[in-house]
Design a protein around this motif. Structure first.
Motif, PDB file in Angstrom:
ATOM      1  N   LEU A  57       0.840  -1.205   0.000  1.00 54.87           N
ATOM      2  CA  LEU A  57       0.000   0.000   0.000  1.00 54.87           C
ATOM      3  C   LEU A  57       0.872   1.250   0.000  1.00 54.87           C
ATOM      4  O   LEU A  57       0.602   2.208  -0.740  1.00 54.87           O
ATOM      5  CB  LEU A  57      -0.916  -0.008   1.222  1.00 54.87           C
ATOM      6  N   VAL A  58       1.931   1.268   0.813  1.00 51.00           N
ATOM      7  CA  VAL A  58       2.828   2.420   0.851  1.00 51.00           C
ATOM      8  C   VAL A  58       3.521   2.601  -0.507  1.00 51.00           C
ATOM      9  O   VAL A  58       3.686   3.724  -0.989  1.00 51.00           O
ATOM     10  CB  VAL A  58       3.867   2.262   1.970  1.00 51.00           C
ATOM     11  N   SER A  59       3.904   1.509  -1.135  1.00 53.89           N
ATOM     12  CA  SER A  59       4.495   1.595  -2.475  1.00 53.89           C
ATOM     13  C   SER A  59       3.507   2.185  -3.471  1.00 53.89           C
ATOM     14  O   SER A  59       3.880   2.990  -4.331  1.00 53.89           O
ATOM     15  CB  SER A  59       4.948   0.213  -2.950  1.00 53.89           C
ATOM     16  N   ALA A  60       2.244   1.803  -3.331  1.00 56.02           N
ATOM     17  CA  ALA A  60       1.213   2.344  -4.216  1.00 56.02           C
ATOM     18  C   ALA A  60       1.031   3.846  -3.989  1.00 56.02           C
ATOM     19  O   ALA A  60       0.817   4.615  -4.938  1.00 56.02           O
ATOM     20  CB  ALA A  60      -0.105   1.612  -4.000  1.00 56.02           C
ATOM     21  N   LEU A  61       1.118   4.282  -2.735  1.00 54.65           N
ATOM     22  CA  LEU A  61       1.054   5.712  -2.437  1.00 54.65           C
ATOM     23  C   LEU A  61       2.224   6.441  -3.086  1.00 54.65           C
ATOM     24  O   LEU A  61       2.062   7.535  -3.651  1.00 54.65           O
ATOM     25  CB  LEU A  61       1.086   5.942  -0.927  1.00 54.65           C
ATOM     26  N   ALA A  62       3.413   5.839  -3.021  1.00 56.94           N
ATOM     27  CA  ALA A  62       4.588   6.451  -3.639  1.00 56.94           C
ATOM     28  C   ALA A  62       4.433   6.519  -5.155  1.00 56.94           C
ATOM     29  O   ALA A  62       4.785   7.530  -5.785  1.00 56.94           O
ATOM     30  CB  ALA A  62       5.842   5.657  -3.275  1.00 56.94           C
ATOM     31  N   GLU A  63       3.901   5.465  -5.755  1.00 58.14           N
ATOM     32  CA  GLU A  63       3.683   5.456  -7.202  1.00 58.14           C
ATOM     33  C   GLU A  63       2.699   6.545  -7.610  1.00 58.14           C
ATOM     34  O   GLU A  63       2.893   7.238  -8.619  1.00 58.14           O
ATOM     35  CB  GLU A  63       3.166   4.086  -7.638  1.00 58.14           C
ATOM     36  N   ARG A  64       1.657   6.725  -6.819  1.00 61.73           N
ATOM     37  CA  ARG A  64       0.658   7.734  -7.146  1.00 61.73           C
ATOM     38  C   ARG A  64       1.230   9.146  -7.038  1.00 61.73           C
ATOM     39  O   ARG A  64       1.030   9.973  -7.926  1.00 61.73           O
ATOM     40  CB  ARG A  64      -0.571   7.586  -6.251  1.00 61.73           C
ATOM     41  N   SER A  65       1.952   9.415  -5.945  1.00 62.76           N
ATOM     42  CA  SER A  65       2.496  10.755  -5.770  1.00 62.76           C
ATOM     43  C   SER A  65       3.571  11.050  -6.810  1.00 62.76           C
ATOM     44  O   SER A  65       3.660  12.179  -7.315  1.00 62.76           O
ATOM     45  CB  SER A  65       3.060  10.921  -4.355  1.00 62.76           C
ATOM     46  N   ALA A  66       4.375  10.047  -7.150  1.00 64.70           N
ATOM     47  CA  ALA A  66       5.395  10.239  -8.179  1.00 64.70           C
ATOM     48  C   ALA A  66       4.750  10.529  -9.536  1.00 64.70           C
ATOM     49  O   ALA A  66       5.201  11.411 -10.279  1.00 64.70           O
ATOM     50  CB  ALA A  66       6.291   9.006  -8.280  1.00 64.70           C
ATOM     51  N   ALA A  67       3.673   9.822  -9.848  1.00 59.76           N
ATOM     52  CA  ALA A  67       2.978  10.041 -11.117  1.00 59.76           C
ATOM     53  C   ALA A  67       2.356  11.432 -11.173  1.00 59.76           C
ATOM     54  O   ALA A  67       2.377  12.101 -12.223  1.00 59.76           O
ATOM     55  CB  ALA A  67       1.904   8.974 -11.316  1.00 59.76           C
ATOM     56  N   GLU A  68       1.807  11.881 -10.054  1.00 57.06           N
ATOM     57  CA  GLU A  68       1.207  13.216 -10.010  1.00 57.06           C
ATOM     58  C   GLU A  68       2.280  14.291 -10.190  1.00 57.06           C
ATOM     59  O   GLU A  68       2.077  15.267 -10.924  1.00 57.06           O
ATOM     60  CB  GLU A  68       0.475  13.417  -8.682  1.00 57.06           C
ATOM     61  N   ALA A  69       3.420  14.119  -9.537  1.00 59.73           N
ATOM     62  CA  ALA A  69       4.515  15.076  -9.682  1.00 59.73           C
ATOM     63  C   ALA A  69       5.063  15.056 -11.103  1.00 59.73           C
ATOM     64  O   ALA A  69       5.354  16.106 -11.689  1.00 59.73           O
ATOM     65  CB  ALA A  69       5.624  14.759  -8.680  1.00 59.73           C
ATOM     66  N   PHE A  70       5.178  13.856 -11.670  1.00 57.12           N
ATOM     67  CA  PHE A  70       5.721  13.701 -13.026  1.00 57.12           C
ATOM     68  C   PHE A  70       4.836  14.415 -14.051  1.00 57.12           C
ATOM     69  O   PHE A  70       5.343  15.059 -14.977  1.00 57.12           O
ATOM     70  CB  PHE A  70       5.806  12.215 -13.354  1.00 57.12           C
ATOM     71  N   GLU A  71       3.533  14.320 -13.867  1.00 56.10           N
ATOM     72  CA  GLU A  71       2.602  14.958 -14.795  1.00 56.10           C
ATOM     73  C   GLU A  71       2.805  16.473 -14.826  1.00 56.10           C
ATOM     74  O   GLU A  71       2.683  17.104 -15.891  1.00 56.10           O
ATOM     75  CB  GLU A  71       1.164  14.643 -14.385  1.00 56.10           C
ATOM     76  N   VAL A  72       3.121  17.049 -13.681  1.00 56.31           N
ATOM     77  CA  VAL A  72       3.335  18.496 -13.600  1.00 56.31           C
ATOM     78  C   VAL A  72       4.739  18.877 -14.073  1.00 56.31           C
ATOM     79  O   VAL A  72       4.925  19.878 -14.763  1.00 56.31           O
ATOM     80  CB  VAL A  72       3.112  18.995 -12.158  1.00 56.31           C
ATOM     81  N   LEU A  73       5.741  18.080 -13.703  1.00 56.05           N
ATOM     82  CA  LEU A  73       7.126  18.463 -13.937  1.00 56.05           C
ATOM     83  C   LEU A  73       7.645  18.134 -15.331  1.00 56.05           C
ATOM     84  O   LEU A  73       8.527  18.841 -15.842  1.00 56.05           O
ATOM     85  CB  LEU A  73       8.029  17.795 -12.896  1.00 56.05           C
ATOM     86  N   ARG A  74       7.118  17.096 -15.956  1.00 56.34           N
ATOM     87  CA  ARG A  74       7.673  16.736 -17.263  1.00 56.34           C
ATOM     88  C   ARG A  74       7.603  17.887 -18.267  1.00 56.34           C
ATOM     89  O   ARG A  74       8.589  18.139 -18.981  1.00 56.34           O
ATOM     90  CB  ARG A  74       6.970  15.502 -17.818  1.00 56.34           C
ATOM     91  N   PRO A  75       6.473  18.613 -18.375  1.00 53.67           N
ATOM     92  CA  PRO A  75       6.454  19.733 -19.322  1.00 53.67           C
ATOM     93  C   PRO A  75       7.498  20.800 -19.007  1.00 53.67           C
ATOM     94  O   PRO A  75       7.969  21.493 -19.910  1.00 53.67           O
ATOM     95  CB  PRO A  75       5.035  20.302 -19.169  1.00 53.67           C
ATOM     96  N   VAL A  76       7.859  20.937 -17.729  1.00 56.67           N
ATOM     97  CA  VAL A  76       8.877  21.918 -17.341  1.00 56.67           C
ATOM     98  C   VAL A  76      10.243  21.475 -17.843  1.00 56.67           C
ATOM     99  O   VAL A  76      11.006  22.273 -18.414  1.00 56.67           O
ATOM    100  CB  VAL A  76       8.902  22.103 -15.811  1.00 56.67           C
ATOM    101  N   PHE A  77      10.573  20.200 -17.660  1.00 61.46           N
ATOM    102  CA  PHE A  77      11.848  19.672 -18.137  1.00 61.46           C
ATOM    103  C   PHE A  77      11.917  19.639 -19.666  1.00 61.46           C
ATOM    104  O   PHE A  77      13.014  19.671 -20.226  1.00 61.46           O
ATOM    105  CB  PHE A  77      12.077  18.259 -17.592  1.00 61.46           C
ATOM    106  N   ASP A  78      10.767  19.582 -20.319  1.00 56.65           N
ATOM    107  CA  ASP A  78      10.723  19.429 -21.777  1.00 56.65           C
ATOM    108  C   ASP A  78      10.441  20.731 -22.531  1.00 56.65           C
ATOM    109  O   ASP A  78      10.152  20.697 -23.717  1.00 56.65           O
ATOM    110  CB  ASP A  78       9.639  18.408 -22.167  1.00 56.65           C
TER     111      ASP A  78
END
Length: 232
Positions: A57-78
């Motif tokens: 469950l904790v791993s799933a929480l980490a996956e979710r938060s990482a995906a949410e951050a990635f969605e916001v940050l990828r356009p910045v890096f790109d």
């Protein structure tokens, strides 16, 4: 009254939300599987249908938060039309804002026990989730910088891994601040953390073949803001 059966992913997301709230309230090690079952209102068999264990469950929480951050940050890096260094610095600066907005300091405080030896494997797994998601973006960005003549390295992926390693180390440094017994010790711990961040910035510059001070690092004010939230 007819019972409403929610789609599996909807119910799974609800369990994650409920579990996160409980971890934030009590701390990771103070939440048992029975506590999770109680707040979710489901039997053990149903819980295992979503998550094989508390650690899963904790791993799933980490996956979710990482995906949410990635969605916001990828356009910045790109961002098109900007140099690789400009994109890297924009992404590093935005990472702080995104994590603050997502409540990362509070989550760090709730998960401090993950740094204890008996939870080391789970902490390593959480770090790997973030690193695996962001590695291709950083590798491509650094490769672009090499092609532009902005960066000078023979191993873009390795440099990206090192940058992510510095970020993981910062999380450990912030947690250690919680052990400061008084205000004086806390100021000293913050001084040490800021000094280490500066070192990480210089190391990043040098492995990228840049002059010292080229890449963005957290300021003392930003570190203090994170510490204030962790201790709240």
């Amino acid at each position: 009254m007819r019972r409403v059966v929610k789609p599996r992913e909807v119910r799974r997301a609800e369990v994650l939300d409920q579990a996160l709230a409980l971890f934030l309230e009590r701390g990771y090690d103070n939440v048992s599987l029975n506590d999770l079952l109680g707040v979710a209102g489901i039997p053990k068999g149903a819980f295992y249908h979503y998550f094989p264990s508390k650690e899963a469950l904790v791993s799933a929480l980490a996956e979710r938060s990482a995906a949410e951050a990635f969605e916001v940050l990828r356009p910045v890096f790109d961002q098109p039309g900007r140099t690789a260094l400009e994109r890297l610095n924009a992404g590093l600066a935005a990472s702080y804002d995104v994590k603050m907005a997502m409540g990362a300091p509070e989550q760090i405080a709730a998960m401090t026990s993950l740094l204890t030896p008996h939870n080391q494997a789970l902490f390593t797994r959480i770090v790997a989730i973030w690193e695996d998601l962001f590695r291709p973006v950083l590798t491509q960005l650094i490769t672009d910088g090499v092609n532009e003549g902005v960066f000078d390295t023979f191993d873009p992926e390795g440099v990206g891994d090192m940058i992510q390693g510095f970020a993981a180390r910062l999380q450990r440094n912030l947690v250690q601040l919680l052990d400061a017994p008084d205000a004086k010790a806390r100021r000293k711990a913050i001084d040490d953390c800021v000094k280490r961040i500066k070192l990480h910035g210089i190391a990043t510059d040098r492995i990228l073949g840049l002059p010292d001070g080229s890449t963005v690092v957290l300021s003392r004010k930003q570190v203090e803001a994170m510490v204030a939230l962790i201790q709240a």
